[in-house]
Design a protein around this motif. Structure first.
Motif, short mmCIF file in Angstrom:
data_model
loop_
_atom_site.label_atom_id
_atom_site.label_comp_id
_atom_site.label_asym_id
_atom_site.label_seq_id
_atom_site.Cartn_x
_atom_site.Cartn_y
_atom_site.Cartn_z
N ASN A 325 13.43 3.98 5.54
CA ASN A 325 12.75 4.50 4.65
C ASN A 325 11.94 5.40 5.18
O ASN A 325 11.02 5.03 6.00
CB ASN A 325 11.93 3.69 3.68
N MET A 328 8.08 5.17 4.77
CA MET A 328 7.42 4.07 5.25
C MET A 328 6.58 4.21 6.46
O MET A 328 5.42 4.08 6.77
CB MET A 328 8.48 3.02 5.63
N HIS A 331 3.12 5.90 5.53
CA HIS A 331 2.19 4.86 5.08
C HIS A 331 1.54 4.24 6.35
O HIS A 331 0.39 4.11 6.24
CB HIS A 331 2.77 3.70 4.26
N ALA A 393 6.26 12.53 -4.00
CA ALA A 393 7.03 12.02 -5.01
C ALA A 393 6.94 10.55 -5.39
O ALA A 393 7.74 9.71 -5.60
CB ALA A 393 8.32 12.27 -4.75
N MET A 394 5.42 10.17 -5.01
CA MET A 394 5.11 8.81 -5.47
C MET A 394 4.87 8.76 -6.80
O MET A 394 4.65 9.75 -7.33
CB MET A 394 3.90 8.39 -4.53
N PHE A 395 4.83 7.49 -7.45
CA PHE A 395 4.68 7.41 -8.77
C PHE A 395 3.54 8.19 -9.18
O PHE A 395 2.49 7.70 -8.68
CB PHE A 395 4.82 5.88 -8.81
N LEU A 398 -0.06 6.56 -9.56
CA LEU A 398 -0.59 5.75 -8.45
C LEU A 398 -1.52 6.65 -7.66
O LEU A 398 -2.19 6.27 -6.86
CB LEU A 398 0.89 5.17 -7.57
N ASP B 95 2.81 -0.91 -3.53
CA ASP B 95 2.42 -0.51 -4.74
C ASP B 95 3.30 0.84 -4.60
O ASP B 95 3.87 1.06 -5.62
CB ASP B 95 0.86 0.30 -4.38
N ASP B 96 3.58 1.78 -3.69
CA ASP B 96 4.45 2.72 -3.62
C ASP B 96 5.81 2.44 -3.82
O ASP B 96 6.60 2.82 -4.70
CB ASP B 96 3.99 3.71 -2.59
N TYR B 97 6.00 1.47 -2.81
CA TYR B 97 7.66 1.09 -2.58
C TYR B 97 8.31 0.60 -4.16
O TYR B 97 9.29 1.03 -4.33
CB TYR B 97 7.84 0.15 -1.51
N THR B 99 7.02 1.15 -7.14
CA THR B 99 7.14 1.96 -8.41
C THR B 99 7.70 3.19 -8.11
O THR B 99 7.74 3.98 -9.20
CB THR B 99 5.56 2.09 -8.60
N ARG B 100 8.32 3.50 -6.85
CA ARG B 100 8.92 4.80 -6.72
C ARG B 100 10.00 5.02 -7.81
O ARG B 100 10.28 6.20 -8.02
CB ARG B 100 9.40 5.10 -5.35
#
Lengths: 630, 107
Positions: A325, A328, A331, A393-395, A398, B95-97, B99-100
């Motif tokens: 990923n 990752m 982050h 492109a994160m939700f 969030l 959180d991100d992982y 909900t992506r």
């Protein structure tokens, strides 16, 4: 000027004659460093680009093996250092007492915090000029549309510019040089809590720097994925990228070791009467920074280790093709690197909080609020990292909590700005060079801070992401903030560190040329960014020609101005006025001893019965203080 | 008793070699268990088992080798802070992982 340089070189030669043989231990250390640099660089250069996706051939395996051996050698060197540091061994190494008055102590494993601070000082300053050179190469390329260098070279220039400025100039200068030199003096003690650990934290910097620099020897060049090293681009970097990761790992190690040392020193080594709310703001800033370094840097260490294993051994961590990923990395990297921005700015705020009351002759306005604001920024800095990833492109929902925490940081920062203004209000302001640079920080950081609020807002960030607006923002924060504070700190503490005064007129010329050059270079970047010019490209649309030429002219003026600083320092060593113990009539404890201080800082243990910023109060005029040497 | 703890506070607790050897032995056994578990497909429990074993190993190192059991006050606080910060990182990333995929993308 030529005359001064000649005299300085003669001065160096005279000292060089006094240098003894380095001895077996020293030669082994230097040889090992050289081998790490050349060996690892050349060995890793054997690895083809994008090793992660290639079948391991004999040369690849050979390269990787030699690379691992290089790291092993480095470890061996460091272990031998630890063996020495634990005591009894190595009669070849002269003790601090033996070289107390010798120039050569600056080239050896001294455990005196003042020597280590000065070692950090010159090392960082050296890298400031290397990093600056890289910046000028970038601006040379962008002065006109079209290509002067290849895009590949250009990528290496901006990557190394940021890497050097962040990891080898700002952090080691603020925390390593000023922190090491000033903190033990400011808390009234004789040294850091762990002097040998302190020496280790400095002596990890040259190997780390050499490993990163060794990338220039690699066939495919040094790292070129930007200082943020995002996969998938970073995974294609080959040898240069691997060396970058190794070097950053070693520098991070230095940061953690130094951070622990500061925390223990500030908690346990304060002299009698210095309770927590009598600590100068700079000490509070270094304490907060140390917490950030200790808690955040392991995350960076993890990130670079994973990426190294990804490139060198084909592990799938960040490789989407293998189920990894790439996001990752962002982050884990930003979990350290956003707090790292505060590691670079909090000590700068600390320096300004020292300088402004001294040159306004007033107590610092809202001391406790400033302490809480410093700690508040420290805590919040760990809760905002995903604002670097709004465009990833994160939700969408969030992004909102991260936007809010980002905006929230403006509150403690605003407290600081208003408290500085409150200190200035109705003060007897003296506009000497340290003060000029501090005022420049206050004004320029407001611009950088506000553009940060722009970028923290999701809809605006989506438009400005990865444009020159971001470059403008970070330079208003890190040059207009950190670097101006560093210059202010140099003019303020140089007399204490070296026992000579810097020339005030040259200082003012340095200030004005820097201030003008800085704004000519970075203000138009907001415009080109908002108009859509992306960062990290070697070429651009001809519509941006005039603005880019202006930026380049500003950058070269800014670069030239720094030569004046160097000339001023060289001149001070030759003909500068001898500094009194307390040239600024300041009240923090470092000014209660001679300039420079004796080996154990103070003639006798201090008992402190006053606050650090009692200016203008009848009970505590600076003249009433016992000041040796005055 | 008071005298002893005062002495301990001054020179630090001395752990016996037997304790170290037992702890080291436990680490080797758990390492073997990690390797063994890799050959058994436990379905969704794969990650959980691997993390549990790794967590146990880390706990042994912190408690025994880093003297976590005998230190007090601020040192223990520093150790806990590390764990909290790790939790913070994992929380933010998850959180991100997790909900992506919620983002509706045209297929």
């Amino acid at each position: 000027m030529v005359g001064h340089i000649v005299t300085f070189v003669q001065h160096l030669q005279a000292h060089a004659r006094q240098l003894p043989r380095l001895g077996r231990a020293g030669s082994a250390f230097l040889l090992a460093l050289l081998l790490v640099m050349v060996g690892t660089g050349q060995a890793l250069a054997q690895a083809p680009e994008g090793t992660a996706n290639a079948n391991p051939t004999l040369t690849t395996m050979l390269g990787i093996t030699m690379g691992v051996l290089g790291v092993g050698l480095l470890t061996a060197v460091l272990i031998s250092f630890v063996v020495w540091a634990t005591g009894t061994r190595n009669p070849l190494i002269p003790t601090d007492e033996e070289m107390e008055h010798s120039f050569r102590r600056y080239f050896w494993f001294s455990v005196d915090h003042k020597v280590i601070g000065i070692q950090y000082f010159w090392t960082s300053l050296f890298f400031f000029f290397i990093g600056g050179l890289m910046a000028l190469l970038v601006r040379w390329e962008l002065a006109q549309p079209g290509l002067t260098f290849t895009p590949d070279q250009y990528n290496q220039f901006f990557t190394m510019h940021a890497t050097i400025m962040i990891f080898l100039f700002i952090i080691p200068m603020l925390v390593g040089a000023f922190g090491n030199y000033a903190v033990p003096l400011m808390v009234g003690t004789f040294d850091m809590a762990f002097p040998k650990l302190n020496a280790l934290s400095y002596w990890l910097v040259p190997p780390g720097a050499l490993i990163i620099m060794a990338g220039f020897l690699a066939e495919s060049g040094t790292a070129k994925a930007g200082w943020t090293s995002y996969p998938p681009v970073a995974l294609q970097g080959g040898a240069g990228q691997m060396l970058w990761l190794l070097g950053v790992f070693v520098l991070g190690w230095s940061s953690i070791v130094g951070g622990m040392n500061f925390l223990v020193t500030i908690m346990n080594m304060r002299t009698k009467g210095v309770h927590y709310f009598r600590l100068p703001l700079f000490v509070w800033a270094i304490a907060t920074t140390a917490v950030l370094a200790v808690l955040g840097t392991p995350s960076l260490a993890a990130a670079v280790t994973l990426q190294f294993m990804n490139i060198a051994f084909g592990f799938p961590f960040f490789d989407a093709a293998k189920g990894g990923n790439p996001l990752m990395w962002q982050h884990v990297f930003w979990f350290y690197s956003h707090p790292a921005v505060y590691i670079m700015i909090l000590p700068a705020f600390g320096i300004v909080s020292e300088i402004i009351p001294v040159f306004s002759r007033k107590p610092l306005f809202g001391y406790r609020a400033l302490v809480y604001a410093t700690a508040g920024i420290g805590v919040l800095s760990f809760l905002v990292w995903a604002h670097h990833m709004f465009a990833s492109a994160m939700f969408p929902w969030l992004r909102i909590p991260f936007m809010l925490t980002t905006m929230l940081i403006a509150v403690p920062t605003g407290i600081k700005i208003f408290n500085w203004l409150g200190t200035l209000a109705f003060g007897k302001i003296r506009l000497e060079t340290p003060m000029l640079f501090s005022l420049a920080l206050v004004s320029m950081f407001v611009i950088g801070g506000i553009s940060g609020v722009f970028l923290g807002s999701v809809p605006v960030d989506l438009h400005l992401h990865d444009t020159y607006f971001v470059v403008a923002h970070i330079h208003y924060v890190l040059f207009g903030g950190s670097a101006f504070a560093i210059f202010g700190g140099i003019y303020y503490w140089f007399p204490k560190m070296f026992g000579r005064m810097l020339n005030e007129s040259l200082g003012k010329i340095h200030f004005w040329l820097s201030f003008i050059g800085f704004n000519v270079a970075f203000l138009p970047m907001h415009a080109v960014g908002a108009l859509g010019m992306p960062r990290r490209y070697a070429d651009y649309d001809i519509a941006f020609t005039e603005l880019n030429l202006t930026i380049s002219i500003g950058a070269f003026l800014l670069g030239f101005a720094q030569l004046i600083l160097i000339y001023n320092m060289l001149r001070a060593f030759q003909v500068g006025k001898v500094a009194p113990a307390n040239p600024w009539n300041a009240r923090t404890l470092e000014w209660l001893t001679t300039s420079p201080p004796p080996h154990y800082n103070f003639e006798e243990p201090l008992t402190v019965d006053h606050d650090p910023y009692d200016y203008g109060r009848r009970i505590s005029s600076p003249e009433a203080l016992p000041v040796p040497g005055d | 008793m008071a005298k002893q703890s005062n002495h301990e506070a001054h020179v630090g607790h001395v752990t016996s070699p037997t304790t170290y050897l037992i702890a080291a032995g436990a680490l080797f056994v758990l390492t073997a268990l990690t390797v063994g578990a890799a050959f058994v497909d436990l379905g969704p429990l794969n990650d959980l088992v691997a993390l549990l074993i790794a967590g146990t190993k880390a706990a042994i190192i912190i408690v025994v080798f880093m003297h976590g059991r005998y230190t007090s006050g601020i040192t223990r606080l520093a150790m806990v802070a590390g764990l909290i910060w790790l939790a913070l990182l994992i929380l933010g990333v998850m959180d991100d992982y997790l909900t992506r995929d919620w983002l509706m993308t045209p297929s």
